[in-house]
Design an enzyme around this catalytic site. Structure first.
Site, short mmCIF file in Angstrom:
data_model
loop_
_atom_site.label_atom_id
_atom_site.label_comp_id
_atom_site.label_asym_id
_atom_site.label_seq_id
_atom_site.Cartn_x
_atom_site.Cartn_y
_atom_site.Cartn_z
N TYR A 239 0.82 -1.22 0.00
CA TYR A 239 0.00 0.00 0.00
C TYR A 239 0.86 1.27 0.00
O TYR A 239 0.70 2.15 -0.87
CB TYR A 239 -0.95 0.01 1.19
CG TYR A 239 -1.78 1.28 1.26
CD1 TYR A 239 -2.82 1.50 0.37
CD2 TYR A 239 -1.49 2.27 2.21
CE1 TYR A 239 -3.56 2.67 0.41
CE2 TYR A 239 -2.24 3.43 2.26
CZ TYR A 239 -3.26 3.63 1.35
OH TYR A 239 -3.98 4.81 1.39
N LYS B 202 1.43 4.27 -3.06
CA LYS B 202 1.19 5.71 -2.92
C LYS B 202 2.47 6.51 -3.19
O LYS B 202 2.40 7.64 -3.71
CB LYS B 202 0.63 6.02 -1.54
CG LYS B 202 -0.78 5.45 -1.31
CD LYS B 202 -1.80 5.98 -2.32
CE LYS B 202 -3.22 5.56 -1.95
NZ LYS B 202 -4.23 6.12 -2.88
#
Length: 241
Positions: free
Chosen positions: A165, A169
């Site tokens: 994750y 980003k």
């Protein structure tokens, strides 16, 4: 004066829906991007029940080339230009995400939505934004994408490391810089972090309300022609890369 138009992906619930609520309240016409038409219709009805009538559903699955192309064709029949694109759709992947035991499939799934999905949608919809007077793109990111913060042991989220994750980003942030550079100063393209917000995304464990999380996204969606581009923001201002 004609209302400015906004497309928000993943907008049928959570931060996306609240961002739509805030922008409609500010006088914008919002297209609720959603994979499932019925969920989008429920969101639009909920907004209308609050007196917020400037919302329409746009069916779009950011992981599908065919769906994104169809969504573009559908929207191009309704409007001649798009003022704002908010790439909000995202997934966390299975949590926790230890580096050595997270499956490659999780990496693929997370990057497919959080990076490739953004790239797919941006590529498709920029042509519809070219005729806007002040086109803006907001890529919804996370402070878990900040390499600087992740390297600081005093940061409040220092121990929250994710194999897929956070890196997705970080990649999104880098992509944002590239898009801002390539599109030039007419477009305002920024990465915006809503912060740890209580939504279904994290089993409602965040310490921010959905209103607080959506606020900086809406703010940078409404910047004028003198606003920043190629930057990374949180509610407190500039976030370190």
């Amino acid at each position: 004066m004609e209302k400015q138009t906004v497309l928000i992906t993943g907008a049928n619930k959570g931060i996306g829906l609240e961002t739509a609520r805030q922008l409609i309240g500010a006088g914008y016409h919002v297209f609720i991007g959603t994979r499932d038409k019925s969920n989008g219709e429920k969101a639009v009805e909920a907004l209308k029940a609050e007196g917020l009538t400037d919302a329409e559903v746009l069916v779009i699955d950011v992981t599908s080339d065919e769906s994104v192309e169809q969504a573009y064709q559908d929207l191009a029949k309704r409007i001649d230009h798009l003022d704002v694109l908010i790439n909000n759709a995202g997934i966390p992947g299975s949590i926790p995400q230890p580096v050595l035991s997270t499956s490659i499939e999780t990496f693929r799934n997370v990057f497919e939505v959080n990076l490739f999905g953004v790239a797919r949608v941006t590529k498709a919809f920029v042509p519809l934004m070219q005729n806007a007077v002040n086109p803006r793109i907001v890529n919804v990111t996370s402070d878990l994408g900040s390499l600087t913060l992740h390297s600081d042991p005093t940061w409040r989220h220092y121990e929250v490391k994710t194999a897929a994750y956070g890196p997705s980003k970080s990649a999104l942030n880098n992509y944002t810089i590239a898009v801002a550079y390539e599109l030039g100063n007419k477009f305002k393209v920024n990465a915006v972090n809503p912060g740890y917000t209580a939504t279904d995304f994290n089993n409602n464990q965040g310490y921010k309300t959905v209103q607080e999380g959506a606020a900086p996204i809406a703010r940078y969606a409404m910047i004028d022609a003198d606003g920043p581009t190629g930057k990374y923001f949180s509610d407190y201002g500039v976030t370190p890369w």
